[in-house]
Scaffold this active site. Structure first.
Site, short mmCIF file in Angstrom:
data_model
loop_
_atom_site.label_atom_id
_atom_site.label_comp_id
_atom_site.label_asym_id
_atom_site.label_seq_id
_atom_site.Cartn_x
_atom_site.Cartn_y
_atom_site.Cartn_z
N GLY A 14 -8.36 -3.20 11.20
CA GLY A 14 -7.33 -2.15 11.28
C GLY A 14 -7.99 -0.79 11.18
CB ALA A 15 -11.48 0.15 11.73
CB SER A 17 -4.24 3.29 12.94
OG SER A 17 -3.08 3.92 12.45
N GLY A 18 -4.80 5.14 10.45
CA GLY A 18 -4.38 5.24 9.05
C GLY A 18 -5.46 5.00 8.00
N GLY A 20 -7.25 2.36 7.25
CA GLY A 20 -8.47 1.68 7.68
C GLY A 20 -9.44 2.62 8.36
CB SER A 142 1.66 -3.37 -0.45
OG SER A 142 2.77 -2.54 -0.75
CE1 TYR A 167 3.46 -4.74 4.76
CE2 TYR A 167 4.70 -3.99 2.84
CZ TYR A 167 3.57 -3.94 3.63
OH TYR A 167 2.53 -3.09 3.30
#
Ligand SMILES: NC(=O)c1ccc[n+]([C@@H]2O[C@H](COP(=O)([O-])OP(=O)(O)OC[C@H]3O[C@@H](n4cnc5c(N)ncnc54)[C@H](OP(=O)(O)O)[C@@H]3O)[C@@H](O)[C@H]2O)c1
Length: 286
Positions: A14-15, A17-18, A20, A142, A167
């Site tokens: 997940g690198a 975006s955001g 990551g 989370s 989630y």
């Protein structure tokens, strides 16, 4: 000498975006040899260019759709073909889906992306991590895990699908499976910790269309969401801080270990989740 991430091979999912992307940038600034995992070549190239400009560092880019276990297996094969050791694995990719979706392999997409890919990728790269020991697995969970309830008889949410509940359950799975990895990796020199990044203003949830996107943006304003720079701090701490040498099976929040939900410490549940995951995505099979 204290453990340092400088010169270490670090893989971040997940690198592009955001949290990551920021984690990859910060680790590159600290001298890590970063392998970016993304699912889109153009976004990957943009992240590589950003890290080259802002950190002066070259990165490798590997593409994979982490919702599909065949793609996770191909990713692991590429990693194994290129590198003979891995020092840090940051399992960061994740998503929220308001409506139930199936992957091409017939798995419920949130469960597959947030939990099963993390389980399978870590299992497939286990021996590379052992070769890199002292090495670290960092799993981005989370605080939503505290609301998570796991129904082992309905892991695909066929009976009932509520986006936030699914989630939250996937994030509880992240803490449980991290702790199970910590136990199973005991004595190898590989640690495994999970974390909460904070409530972060990223692209998170935007894949659900403008209404959910706006709702999340509004929640971010009311709930004082933090920047991705702040949100990446706990991941960077878990991946790079020398004080965490040998620390394993912990849940981190705001750059310190805290107690997760009681359910996250349930070893019997963790073992049963491991067995169910192994049935769906066997590390040895294909
Ligand atoms: N934002 C928050 O407040 C918050 C709070 C607690 C925990 N988290 C966790 O933090 C992690 C990162 O989220 P974020 O806030 O940075 O959100 P984000 O900006 O949406 O980033 C999520 C990343 O996951 C990748 N991803 C999603 N599905 C994928 C797939 N099938 N294959 C490969 N990559 C995939 C995305 O790829 P693309 O770049 O191609 O879209 C993206 O790079 C997630 O695990 C999330 O659950 C976030």
């Amino acid at each position: 000498m204290a453990w340092s991430v400088e010169g270490r091979r670090v893989l971040v999912t997940g690198a592009t975006s955001g949290i990551g992307e920021q984690t990859a940038l910060e680790l590159a600034r600290r001298g890590a040899r970063v392998v970016l995992v993304g699912r889109d070549a153009a976004r990957g190239a943009a992240t590589q260019a950003r890290i080259a400009t802002e950190a002066g560092a070259e990165t490798d880019l590997l593409l994979a759709d982490l919702a599909e276990m065949a793609s996770v297996r191909r990713l692991a094969e590429q990693v194994r073909a290129r590198y003979d050791r891995l020092d840090v694995l940051v399992n960061n990719a994740g998503l929220f889906l308001q409506r139930r979706q199936l992957t091409g392999e017939g798995l419920e997409r949130t469960f597959a992306t947030n939990h099963l890919s993390m389980f399978l990728l870590t299992g497939l790269l286990r021996d590379l991590l052992v070769a890199g020991a002292p090495a670290r697995v960092v799993n981005v969970s989370s605080e939503a895990h505290r609301r998570g309830r796991i129904d082992l008889d309905d892991l695909q949410s066929e009976r009932r699908y509520r986006g936030f509940a699914v989630y939250s359950a996937s994030k509880l799975m992240n803490v449980l499976i991290t702790n199970e990895f910590a136990r199973r990796l005991d004595g190898t020199g590989v640690t495994a910790n999970s974390l909460h990044p904070g409530f972060v203003r990223s692209n998170f949830g935007r894949n659900n269309g403008p209404v959910v996107g706006l709702a999340i943006a509004a929640l971010g304003l009311v709930g004082r969401a933090i920047t991705v720079e702040q949100g990446a701090r706990t991941s960077v701490y878990a991946a790079a801080d020398p004080s965490l040498e040998g620390v394993t099976g912990r849940y981190l929040d705001r750059e310190r270990p805290v107690r997760p939900a009681d359910a996250a410490l349930d070893e019997d549940l963790a073992r049963r989740l491991w067995d169910a995951s192994e049935q769906l995505a066997p590390v040895a099979g294909s």
